[in-house]
Scaffold this motif. Structure first.
Motif, PDB file in Angstrom:
ATOM      1  N   LEU A 238       0.840  -1.196   0.000  1.00 47.64           N
ATOM      2  CA  LEU A 238       0.000   0.000   0.000  1.00 47.64           C
ATOM      3  C   LEU A 238       0.873   1.243   0.000  1.00 47.64           C
ATOM      4  CD1 LEU A 238      -2.598  -1.014   2.751  1.00 47.64           C
ATOM      5  CD2 LEU A 238      -2.959  -1.037   0.274  1.00 47.64           C
ATOM      6  N   TYR A 239       0.367   2.310  -0.598  1.00 46.73           N
ATOM      7  CA  TYR A 239       1.032   3.606  -0.504  1.00 46.73           C
ATOM      8  C   TYR A 239       0.712   4.238   0.855  1.00 46.73           C
ATOM      9  CZ  TYR A 239       2.130   3.911  -5.524  1.00 46.73           C
ATOM     10  OH  TYR A 239       2.637   3.716  -6.767  1.00 46.73           O
ATOM     11  N   GLY A 257       3.430   0.833   8.632  1.00 48.23           N
ATOM     12  CA  GLY A 257       4.775   1.004   8.080  1.00 48.23           C
ATOM     13  C   GLY A 257       5.127   2.416   7.731  1.00 48.23           C
ATOM     14  N   TYR A 258       4.185   3.351   7.861  1.00 46.12           N
ATOM     15  CA  TYR A 258       4.435   4.743   7.531  1.00 46.12           C
ATOM     16  C   TYR A 258       4.111   5.621   8.740  1.00 46.12           C
ATOM     17  CZ  TYR A 258       4.053   2.835   2.782  1.00 46.12           C
ATOM     18  OH  TYR A 258       4.210   2.097   1.650  1.00 46.12           O
ATOM     19  N   THR A 259       4.824   6.714   8.851  1.00 41.19           N
ATOM     20  CA  THR A 259       4.530   7.668   9.906  1.00 41.19           C
ATOM     21  C   THR A 259       3.545   8.710   9.407  1.00 41.19           C
ATOM     22  OG1 THR A 259       6.384   9.104   9.296  1.00 41.19           O
ATOM     23  CG2 THR A 259       6.794   7.375  10.935  1.00 41.19           C
TER      24      THR A 259
END
Length: 261
Positions: A238-239, A257-259
């Motif tokens: 996923l983006y 996985g992203y901040t």
């Protein structure tokens, strides 16, 4: 588009119904495939799937009448535009996935020898430099062949006429490709459907990536491609959601996985 959305959501009966409506509409048809890539291409919409106003096109975007008077794909990929080397090349696994007499292999793939090595590249779009007022290829967005594969996959998962009908739909695609039909006793229908998706829609709008994700095969497949590295994980499927979107909507949560800042 509705047929595709329902397929991705695994709403098999709805996908089957939507695809059947398009197939039975009589508005579209599959066009024959040439034995070899044609340069310049045959621009007859009745005999070239990617020509402007092709009878296989459900939705196309017009190519603008400015230089290069061609699709971005044709301009970027054809070797003529880069001094003899194609802008993008196909993996050997794509080439090896075609049966020996598959017309899609001969019509939609070409090769070039560069510095002693052979490179294969897609030739679905063949025009890399057109002429003002003479646009012969449009961007193919929705193509009629997809509806047969949507319906086949839905049928293989219990919709419509079931596995027998799924094979019949696969055989329509295979016959256009010059291949012998599958028998009703074909064992692994799922694998046959996956292979036809790959052979029919390689190098088109990211179909392969989206298919691998919805089949749960993205990670295992990318792990076999050295260029992708060895640290591939589920987060990369996923983006990230852009921070302004999260700030505007308190119900949005950032993908793993992203901040968010």
């Amino acid at each position: 588009m509705l047929a595709r959305v329902n397929l991705y959501l695994k709403k098999w009966s709805a996908a089957d119904s939507a695809a059947t409506a398009v197939i039975n509409s009589g508005q579209f048809s599959l066009v024959p495939l040439p034995m070899v890539p044609e340069f310049p291409p045959n621009v007859n919409p009745d005999s070239d799937a990617f020509s402007a106003n092709s009878v296989e096109a459900i939705l196309q975007f017009e190519t603008v009448n400015v230089r290069p008077w061609a699709t971005a794909e044709g301009d970027a990929i054809e070797p003529s535009r880069a001094g003899g080397f194609p802008g993008f090349i196909l993996e050997n696994s794509v080439i090896n996935g075609f049966e020996s007499n598959d017309l899609r292999r001969s019509a939609w793939v070409d090769s070039i020898v560069f510095n002693g090595a052979t490179y294969y590249y897609p030739t679905k779009y063949k025009v890399w430099r057109g002429a003002s007022g003479n646009i012969t290829e449009y961007y193919m967005v929705l193509r009629f062949a997809e509806q047969y594969l949507v319906r086949a996959e839905a049928e293989a998962n219990g919709a419509g006429g079931g596995p027998g009908s799924a094979i019949a739909d696969l055989n329509i695609i295979r016959t256009r490709a010059g291949l012998s039909p599958l028998s009703d006793t074909t064992g692994d229908i799922s694998s046959a459907i996956k292979q036809e998706w790959r052979n029919e829609f390689f190098a088109e709008w990211g179909h392969r990536w989206l298919d691998l994700k919805r089949w749960g095969m993205a990670l295992s497949t990318l792990d076999t491609i050295p260029i992708k590295g060895s640290n591939i994980n589920n987060n990369q499927l996923l983006y990230p959601i852009p921070l302004p979107e999260i700030q505007d909507d308190p119900n949005l949560i950032q993908n793993p996985g992203y901040t968010s800042h």
